[in-house]
Design an enzyme around this catalytic site. Structure first.
Site, PDB file in Angstrom:
ATOM      1  N   ILE A  15      42.687   5.532  28.737  1.00 35.41           N
ATOM      2  CA  ILE A  15      43.857   5.313  27.886  1.00 35.41           C
ATOM      3  C   ILE A  15      44.701   6.587  27.889  1.00 35.41           C
ATOM      4  O   ILE A  15      44.159   7.693  27.911  1.00 35.41           O
ATOM      5  CB  ILE A  15      43.509   4.908  26.432  1.00 35.41           C
ATOM      6  CG1 ILE A  15      42.675   5.969  25.709  1.00 35.41           C
ATOM      7  CG2 ILE A  15      42.787   3.585  26.393  1.00 35.41           C
ATOM      8  CD1 ILE A  15      42.445   5.634  24.232  1.00 35.41           C
ATOM      9  N   PRO A  16      46.032   6.432  27.903  1.00 34.18           N
ATOM     10  CA  PRO A  16      46.877   7.622  27.846  1.00 34.18           C
ATOM     11  C   PRO A  16      46.536   8.445  26.599  1.00 34.18           C
ATOM     12  O   PRO A  16      46.321   7.875  25.523  1.00 34.18           O
ATOM     13  CB  PRO A  16      48.294   7.042  27.752  1.00 34.18           C
ATOM     14  CG  PRO A  16      48.183   5.659  28.310  1.00 34.18           C
ATOM     15  CD  PRO A  16      46.802   5.192  27.967  1.00 34.18           C
ATOM     16  N   GLY A  21      52.084   4.643  17.850  1.00 31.28           N
ATOM     17  CA  GLY A  21      51.586   3.839  16.730  1.00 31.28           C
ATOM     18  C   GLY A  21      52.673   2.915  16.199  1.00 31.28           C
ATOM     19  O   GLY A  21      53.809   3.337  15.987  1.00 31.28           O
ATOM     20  N   THR A  22      52.318   1.665  16.009  1.00 28.30           N
ATOM     21  CA  THR A  22      53.303   0.736  15.437  1.00 28.30           C
ATOM     22  C   THR A  22      53.079   0.569  13.929  1.00 28.30           C
ATOM     23  O   THR A  22      53.840  -0.124  13.274  1.00 28.30           O
ATOM     24  CB  THR A  22      53.247  -0.645  16.127  1.00 28.30           C
ATOM     25  OG1 THR A  22      51.951  -1.202  15.920  1.00 28.30           O
ATOM     26  CG2 THR A  22      53.514  -0.527  17.610  1.00 28.30           C
ATOM     27  N   TYR A  57      49.969  -4.341  10.507  1.00 26.91           N
ATOM     28  CA  TYR A  57      51.309  -3.791  10.503  1.00 26.91           C
ATOM     29  C   TYR A  57      52.192  -4.110  11.687  1.00 26.91           C
ATOM     30  O   TYR A  57      53.363  -3.788  11.675  1.00 26.91           O
ATOM     31  CB  TYR A  57      51.282  -2.269  10.292  1.00 26.91           C
ATOM     32  CG  TYR A  57      50.192  -1.494  10.980  1.00 26.91           C
ATOM     33  CD1 TYR A  57      49.238  -0.834  10.214  1.00 26.91           C
ATOM     34  CD2 TYR A  57      50.113  -1.387  12.350  1.00 26.91           C
ATOM     35  CE1 TYR A  57      48.239  -0.094  10.812  1.00 26.91           C
ATOM     36  CE2 TYR A  57      49.108  -0.647  12.954  1.00 26.91           C
ATOM     37  CZ  TYR A  57      48.169   0.000  12.173  1.00 26.91           C
ATOM     38  OH  TYR A  57      47.184   0.736  12.764  1.00 26.91           O
ATOM     39  N   LYS A 268      53.272   7.938  15.096  1.00 26.95           N
ATOM     40  CA  LYS A 268      54.368   6.981  14.922  1.00 26.95           C
ATOM     41  C   LYS A 268      55.680   7.740  14.864  1.00 26.95           C
ATOM     42  O   LYS A 268      55.759   8.819  14.256  1.00 26.95           O
ATOM     43  CB  LYS A 268      54.151   6.185  13.620  1.00 26.95           C
ATOM     44  CG  LYS A 268      55.329   5.336  13.199  1.00 26.95           C
ATOM     45  CD  LYS A 268      56.080   6.002  12.043  1.00 26.95           C
ATOM     46  CE  LYS A 268      57.415   5.337  11.779  1.00 26.95           C
ATOM     47  NZ  LYS A 268      58.229   6.060  10.782  1.00 26.95           N
ATOM     48  N   SER A 269      56.702   7.201  15.498  1.00 31.50           N
ATOM     49  CA  SER A 269      58.066   7.666  15.251  1.00 31.50           C
ATOM     50  C   SER A 269      59.022   6.522  15.518  1.00 31.50           C
ATOM     51  O   SER A 269      58.828   5.740  16.446  1.00 31.50           O
ATOM     52  CB  SER A 269      58.442   8.857  16.140  1.00 31.50           C
ATOM     53  OG  SER A 269      59.788   9.234  15.841  1.00 31.50           O
ATOM     54  N   ASN A 278      57.825  14.551  21.327  1.00 25.45           N
ATOM     55  CA  ASN A 278      56.370  14.477  21.174  1.00 25.45           C
ATOM     56  C   ASN A 278      55.659  14.297  22.510  1.00 25.45           C
ATOM     57  O   ASN A 278      54.478  14.621  22.641  1.00 25.45           O
ATOM     58  CB  ASN A 278      55.996  13.332  20.221  1.00 25.45           C
ATOM     59  CG  ASN A 278      56.497  13.591  18.807  1.00 25.45           C
ATOM     60  OD1 ASN A 278      57.024  14.656  18.520  1.00 25.45           O
ATOM     61  ND2 ASN A 278      56.335  12.618  17.927  1.00 25.45           N
TER      62      ASN A 278
HETATM   63  N1  LIG Z   1      43.145   2.664  12.383  1.00 29.65           N
HETATM   64  C1  LIG Z   1      43.678   2.915  11.208  1.00 29.65           C
HETATM   65  O1  LIG Z   1      43.092   2.632  10.155  1.00 29.65           O
HETATM   66  C2  LIG Z   1      45.035   3.575  11.141  1.00 29.65           C
HETATM   67  C3  LIG Z   1      45.484   4.071   9.916  1.00 29.65           C
HETATM   68  C4  LIG Z   1      46.720   4.691   9.877  1.00 29.65           C
HETATM   69  C5  LIG Z   1      47.486   4.825  11.014  1.00 29.65           C
HETATM   70  N2  LIG Z   1      47.032   4.306  12.205  1.00 29.65           N
HETATM   71  C6  LIG Z   1      47.860   4.399  13.436  1.00 29.65           C
HETATM   72  O2  LIG Z   1      48.284   5.743  13.607  1.00 29.65           O
HETATM   73  C7  LIG Z   1      49.691   5.798  13.762  1.00 29.65           C
HETATM   74  C8  LIG Z   1      50.231   7.110  13.260  1.00 29.65           C
HETATM   75  O3  LIG Z   1      49.928   7.316  11.897  1.00 29.65           O
HETATM   76  P1  LIG Z   1      51.016   7.714  10.815  1.00 29.65           P
HETATM   77  O4  LIG Z   1      52.318   7.123  11.184  1.00 29.65           O
HETATM   78  O5  LIG Z   1      50.500   7.393   9.494  1.00 29.65           O
HETATM   79  O6  LIG Z   1      51.070   9.312  10.914  1.00 29.65           O
HETATM   80  P2  LIG Z   1      51.745  10.380  11.901  1.00 29.65           P
HETATM   81  O7  LIG Z   1      51.940   9.826  13.242  1.00 29.65           O
HETATM   82  O8  LIG Z   1      50.948  11.613  11.723  1.00 29.65           O
HETATM   83  O9  LIG Z   1      53.152  10.648  11.211  1.00 29.65           O
HETATM   84  C9  LIG Z   1      54.222   9.760  11.358  1.00 29.65           C
HETATM   85  C10 LIG Z   1      55.450  10.386  10.715  1.00 29.65           C
HETATM   86  O10 LIG Z   1      55.781  11.580  11.414  1.00 29.65           O
HETATM   87  C11 LIG Z   1      57.191  11.596  11.658  1.00 29.65           C
HETATM   88  N3  LIG Z   1      57.385  12.267  12.958  1.00 29.65           N
HETATM   89  C12 LIG Z   1      57.072  11.819  14.195  1.00 29.65           C
HETATM   90  N4  LIG Z   1      57.408  12.726  15.127  1.00 29.65           N
HETATM   91  C13 LIG Z   1      57.967  13.774  14.473  1.00 29.65           C
HETATM   92  C14 LIG Z   1      58.524  14.992  14.891  1.00 29.65           C
HETATM   93  N5  LIG Z   1      58.576  15.331  16.178  1.00 29.65           N
HETATM   94  N6  LIG Z   1      59.011  15.833  13.932  1.00 29.65           N
HETATM   95  C15 LIG Z   1      58.972  15.496  12.630  1.00 29.65           C
HETATM   96  N7  LIG Z   1      58.444  14.341  12.159  1.00 29.65           N
HETATM   97  C16 LIG Z   1      57.945  13.487  13.074  1.00 29.65           C
HETATM   98  C17 LIG Z   1      57.615  10.157  11.710  1.00 29.65           C
HETATM   99  O11 LIG Z   1      58.943  10.020  11.237  1.00 29.65           O
HETATM  100  P3  LIG Z   1      60.095   9.319  12.148  1.00 29.65           P
HETATM  101  O12 LIG Z   1      59.677   7.896  12.356  1.00 29.65           O
HETATM  102  O13 LIG Z   1      61.309   9.452  11.310  1.00 29.65           O
HETATM  103  O14 LIG Z   1      60.158  10.092  13.430  1.00 29.65           O
HETATM  104  C18 LIG Z   1      56.649   9.477  10.736  1.00 29.65           C
HETATM  105  O15 LIG Z   1      57.189   9.444   9.450  1.00 29.65           O
HETATM  106  C19 LIG Z   1      50.202   4.573  13.010  1.00 29.65           C
HETATM  107  O16 LIG Z   1      51.470   4.184  13.443  1.00 29.65           O
HETATM  108  C20 LIG Z   1      49.139   3.552  13.347  1.00 29.65           C
HETATM  109  O17 LIG Z   1      49.416   2.954  14.611  1.00 29.65           O
HETATM  110  C21 LIG Z   1      45.803   3.712  12.286  1.00 29.65           C
END
Ligand SMILES: NC(=O)c1ccc[n+]([C@@H]2O[C@H](COP(=O)([O-])OP(=O)(O)OC[C@H]3O[C@@H](n4cnc5c(N)ncnc54)[C@H](OP(=O)(O)O)[C@@H]3O)[C@@H](O)[C@H]2O)c1
Length: 326
Positions: A15-16, A21-22, A57, A268-269, A278
């Site tokens: 996997i890459p 993340g969606t 989600y 996620k972004s 990123n």
């Molecule tokens: N398996 C599980 O139970 C579980 C639980 C939680 C999450 N996940 C997965 O993990 C993914 C990521 O988690 P997450 O979204 O909670 O946390 P994250 O990826 O650590 O943080 C996402 C946040 O960071 C911001 N961001 C992204 N790139 C940035 C940058 N270069 N500079 C500044 N801010 C930046 C995004 O805002 P913008 O959108 O405005 O860029 C978003 O609000 C989820 O989408 C999901 O697919 C899995």
């Protein structure tokens, strides 16, 4: 998949290292399905080929988003990993949920299918929202055997619906139980990992059992509706100073920190500029002393963001994974 380095799964596939993340693209963040679909499309345009989706989600009701998700599959260059939700956590429900995911994604198989969370919740067939009591507590099913659910997951591989199967949010004890009964080993463990919440013991455990780890919330989930008592990781003074020294952004430093340890990172972004930023983390390395400095930011369990306690009563359940030491 372009030039992005990969994480080798014990299933033989790859996997890459960076996943898109969606989660958070959709109703949780007041985003319409159309906007979420556009964000996924932009992610694919940027070159992301590992899409993390979940029944919880993914904006699967949007035909636009569905088309966006199906698009790279037609070129056979993607990795799409949906997840079995807690309301599907029963051996009798796995196949129906798998078929539902394939139908929603318009795919005949997925590359990776994960169990999202080890606590079973009761719900209507096909619905992710669990039943609740009048006082808002979730109705759980404490009798569910994770071992039997895993056996049902293995059947999905044998039936050709999933190329690989894995776990998310399981603790070391629960993984050991799966390892005792499995014919097909979990190909990957997806857990929350970032510089504040490093999960070193669990990662070492996985290393001993050749289970690669993929970290979610690698940036510390800035702006999450779920609270953490800690400051925002991406604004930590040590991270900001390091980013300045390397001429990189704090997000690039935090993502580089994980992939340099062979930990996958699913972020996620919704912002195409940040998506591109990123992705630019494979043309520099953090020096050993800076890796150590980031190691020292670990705040252990208190930094966990996704406790899942919004499911009221979840932490009283015998299979709640986060009461165990690791
Ligand atoms: N398996 C599980 O139970 C579980 C639980 C939680 C999450 N996940 C997965 O993990 C993914 C990521 O988690 P997450 O979204 O909670 O946390 P994250 O990826 O650590 O943080 C996402 C946040 O960071 C911001 N961001 C992204 N790139 C940035 C940058 N270069 N500079 C500044 N801010 C930046 C995004 O805002 P913008 O959108 O405005 O860029 C978003 O609000 C989820 O989408 C999901 O697919 C899995």
């Amino acid at each position: 998949m372009g030039d992005m380095p990969s994480l080798s799964l014990n299933s033989g596939s790859q996997i890459p290292l960076l996943g898109f993340g969606t989660g958070g693209l959709g109703p949780l963040r007041q985003m319409s399905d159309a906007e979420a679909g556009r964000a996924i499309g932009a992610g694919l345009e940027c070159g992301f080929r590992h899409l993390d989706t979940a029944a919880f989600y993914t904006p699967s009701t949007s035909s636009q988003a569905r088309r966006q998700i199906a698009y790279p599959k037609s070129q056979d260059i993607s990795l799409i990993s949906p997840q079995l939700p807690p309301t599907g956590l029963h051996e009798s429900k796995v196949e129906a949920w798998m078929l539902r995911s394939l139908e929603r994604l318009k795919l005949s198989y997925v590359d990776l299918y994960l169990i999202h969370f080890p606590v079973a919740m009761l719900g209507n067939d096909g619905e992710v929202a669990p039943h609740t009591t009048e006082d808002g507590r979730v109705r759980f099913d404490p009798e569910v055997s994770l071992e039997k659910v895993w056996k049902a997951m293995e059947k999905q591989v044998k039936a050709g619906r999933a190329r690989a199967i894995g776990l998310s949010n399981f603790n070391s004890n629960q993984i050991s139980r799966i390892l005792k009964v499995c014919e097909i080993k979990p190909a990957v463990l997806q857990i929350e990992v970032n510089a504040y919440h490093q999960q070193r013991l669990l990662r070492e455990f996985c290393g001993r059992h050749q289970i690669p780890v993929c970290g979610y919330a690698p940036l510390g989930a800035p702006g999450t509706p779920f609270s953490s008592k800690l400051p925002t990781l991406i604004e930590d003074p040590a991270v900001l100073a390091m980013a300045g020294r390397y001429g990189r952004s704090p997000a690039q430093v935090l993502l580089r920190y994980l992939v340099q340890q062979e930990v996958g990172a699913v972020f996620k972004s919704a912002n195409p500029g940040r998506m591109r930023e990123n992705m630019q983390i494979f043309d520099f390395s953090l020096k050993p002393e800076d890796m150590k400095l980031l190691d020292s930011l670990d705040r252990g369990k208190e930094a966990r963001i996704y406790t899942m306690k919004s499911f009221i009563g979840v932490d009283e359940q015998p299979e709640y994974p986060f009461n165990a030491p690791f």
